[in-house]
Design a protein around this motif. Structure first.
Motif, PDB file in Angstrom:
ATOM      1  N   ALA A 103       0.858  -1.179   0.000  1.00  0.00           N
ATOM      2  CA  ALA A 103       0.000   0.000   0.000  1.00  0.00           C
ATOM      3  C   ALA A 103       0.896   1.232   0.000  1.00  0.00           C
ATOM      4  CB  ALA A 103      -0.887   0.005   1.238  1.00  0.00           C
ATOM      5  N   PRO A 104       0.441   2.320  -0.609  1.00  0.00           N
ATOM      6  CA  PRO A 104       1.260   3.527  -0.619  1.00  0.00           C
ATOM      7  C   PRO A 104       1.279   4.200   0.751  1.00  0.00           C
ATOM      8  CG  PRO A 104      -0.867   4.008  -1.577  1.00  0.00           C
ATOM      9  CD  PRO A 104      -0.829   2.523  -1.300  1.00  0.00           C
ATOM     10  N   VAL A 105       2.393   4.866   1.045  1.00  0.00           N
ATOM     11  CA  VAL A 105       2.540   5.625   2.275  1.00  0.00           C
ATOM     12  C   VAL A 105       2.743   7.082   1.885  1.00  0.00           C
ATOM     13  CG1 VAL A 105       4.024   6.045   4.274  1.00  0.00           C
ATOM     14  CG2 VAL A 105       3.459   3.712   3.610  1.00  0.00           C
ATOM     15  N   PHE A 106       2.011   7.968   2.557  1.00  0.00           N
ATOM     16  CA  PHE A 106       2.085   9.399   2.275  1.00  0.00           C
ATOM     17  C   PHE A 106       2.539  10.151   3.520  1.00  0.00           C
ATOM     18  CE2 PHE A 106      -1.193   7.523  -0.367  1.00  0.00           C
ATOM     19  CZ  PHE A 106      -0.826   7.955  -1.630  1.00  0.00           C
ATOM     20  N   GLU A 107       3.358  11.168   3.315  1.00  0.00           N
ATOM     21  CA  GLU A 107       3.782  12.035   4.411  1.00  0.00           C
ATOM     22  C   GLU A 107       2.944  13.299   4.383  1.00  0.00           C
ATOM     23  OE1 GLU A 107       7.683  14.423   6.138  1.00  0.00           O
ATOM     24  OE2 GLU A 107       7.875  13.217   4.334  1.00  0.00           O
ATOM     25  N   ARG A 108       2.435  13.705   5.539  1.00  0.00           N
ATOM     26  CA  ARG A 108       1.686  14.953   5.638  1.00  0.00           C
ATOM     27  C   ARG A 108       2.678  16.088   5.849  1.00  0.00           C
ATOM     28  NH1 ARG A 108      -2.607  15.749  10.279  1.00  0.00           N
ATOM     29  NH2 ARG A 108      -0.727  16.090  11.470  1.00  0.00           N
TER      30      ARG A 108
END
Length: 130
Positions: A103-108
């Motif tokens: 699954a993709p991981v996103f940084e806020r």
């Protein structure tokens, strides 16, 4: 009378920075350039079921943050150090069920006082001096 309704919304910016995948009884969180953290599958389900927060271990094996569910129930959030990361809940469930391998991981990215987003991991070109 104005037929339009004006709404103010908080803007947040998310940048893809890694991937999440299964490794035996752990859900590994690989952050590009920062290493691989982990959360146990049991602790992941605690978060997904909305039962509370769970600890996240860093690349060194020590506790480095915690994971929680968003208010809407659609986002799986966690901290590693002083950074906040997110993945859609549906993608986490698909990885846990075996339908997807990762699954993709996103940084806020945090917003600065002037309304611009700042991240040390994103290169901003120098502006030409006038």
């Amino acid at each position: 009378m104005n037929p339009f309704t004006v709404r103010t919304a908080r803007k947040t910016l998310f940048v893809r920075c890694g991937r999440m995948f299964l490794d035996d009884n752990l859900l590994r969180i690989g952050i590009d350039g920062r290493g691989c953290s982990a959360i146990s599958i049991d602790e992941t389900w605690v978060v997904l079921l909305g039962l509370g927060e769970s600890p996240v271990t860093g690349p060194d094996g020590e506790s480095s943050g915690s994971a929680w569910l968003s208010e809407s129930g659609k986002g799986f959030y966690w901290t590693i150090g002083d950074r906040v990361y997110s993945t859609p809940v549906q993608r986490v469930k698909m990885v846990l069920s075996g339908k997807h391998k990762k699954a993709p991981v996103f940084e806020r990215l945090p917003m600065t006082e002037c309304g611009e987003y700042f991240s040390p991991s994103i290169h901003t070109p120098d502006r030409m001096k006038s």
